[in-house]
Design an enzyme around this catalytic site. Structure first.
Site, PDB file in Angstrom:
ATOM      1  N   HIS A  90      12.939  -1.713  -7.627  1.00  0.00           N
ATOM      2  CA  HIS A  90      12.356  -0.532  -8.252  1.00  0.00           C
ATOM      3  C   HIS A  90      13.468   0.145  -9.037  1.00  0.00           C
ATOM      4  O   HIS A  90      14.541   0.406  -8.488  1.00  0.00           O
ATOM      5  CB  HIS A  90      11.789   0.426  -7.196  1.00  0.00           C
ATOM      6  CG  HIS A  90      10.836   1.422  -7.757  1.00  0.00           C
ATOM      7  ND1 HIS A  90      11.226   2.426  -8.600  1.00  0.00           N
ATOM      8  CD2 HIS A  90       9.497   1.551  -7.595  1.00  0.00           C
ATOM      9  CE1 HIS A  90      10.173   3.149  -8.934  1.00  0.00           C
ATOM     10  NE2 HIS A  90       9.112   2.635  -8.342  1.00  0.00           N
ATOM     11  N   ASP A 137       4.804  -1.251  -2.927  1.00  0.00           N
ATOM     12  CA  ASP A 137       3.748  -2.260  -2.962  1.00  0.00           C
ATOM     13  C   ASP A 137       3.884  -3.231  -1.786  1.00  0.00           C
ATOM     14  O   ASP A 137       2.897  -3.595  -1.151  1.00  0.00           O
ATOM     15  CB  ASP A 137       3.774  -3.021  -4.287  1.00  0.00           C
ATOM     16  CG  ASP A 137       3.575  -2.106  -5.464  1.00  0.00           C
ATOM     17  OD1 ASP A 137       2.545  -1.404  -5.492  1.00  0.00           O
ATOM     18  OD2 ASP A 137       4.433  -2.072  -6.346  1.00  0.00           O
TER      19      ASP A 137
END
Length: 170
Positions: A90, A137
């Site tokens: 990320h 996620d």
């Protein structure tokens, strides 16, 4: 129980600064759209494969992580094809997504230990081969598997939680 896990996931997904779906909600609101329409616009952006579908792709990988070797081969094959690995990395969290860490702690307590072992194998292989940490996620996929939630749960939890943030942005 599972209700507490779901509430925690919803809170962790509520807002995440000015990502594409929040930006879309703001754009729609700035054009005079109602909050309902702003959320509809945000949902449309969310459904793009670059934003809202990563947890589903994580779920699709887990059955192929029955052994450590299978998990490593799965990742190596994706990398050889030039594909990314959903659920890892990320830009805002190079040292790890704190939302994922919280969700993984909850997933570890889930009752489906076989799925937790697959998750652990995939996590370990990804950390070794990619040197990347899991993101939200992956965490959502992990709680869905270890608590035997439906495959649609990660996407629904993410969108339902994020709706609160979209309305705030609008």
């Amino acid at each position: 129980g599972v209700a507490d896990i779901i509430r925690t996931a919803l809170v962790l997904c509520a807002d995440h600064e000015l990502n594409i779906s929040a930006f879309t909600a703001r754009c729609a609101a700035s054009a005079g759209a109602s909050p309902y329409h702003a959320v509809s616009a945000a949902l449309a952006a969310f459904r793009g494969y670059k934003h809202g579908g990563a947890a589903q792709r994580v779920l699709a990988m887990l059955p192929d992580a029955n052994t450590t070797d299978e998990a490593r081969a799965l990742i190596a094959d994706r990398l050889k094809r030039g594909e990314s690995l959903p659920g890892f990395g990320h830009r805002l969290y190079p040292d790890g997504d704190p939302r994922a860490l919280a969700l993984l702690r909850l997933a570890e307590k889930g009752h489906n230990k076989r799925e937790w072992q697959r998750i652990q194998r995939l996590l370990s292989a990804a950390r070794q081969l990619l040197h990347e940490q899991p993101n939200v996620d992956f965490g959502l996929a992990a709680i869905a598997r270890t608590y035997d939630l439906p495959d649609s749960a990660p996407t629904l939890l993410f969108a339902a939680g994020r709706t609160v943030g979209w309305i705030a942005h609008a």
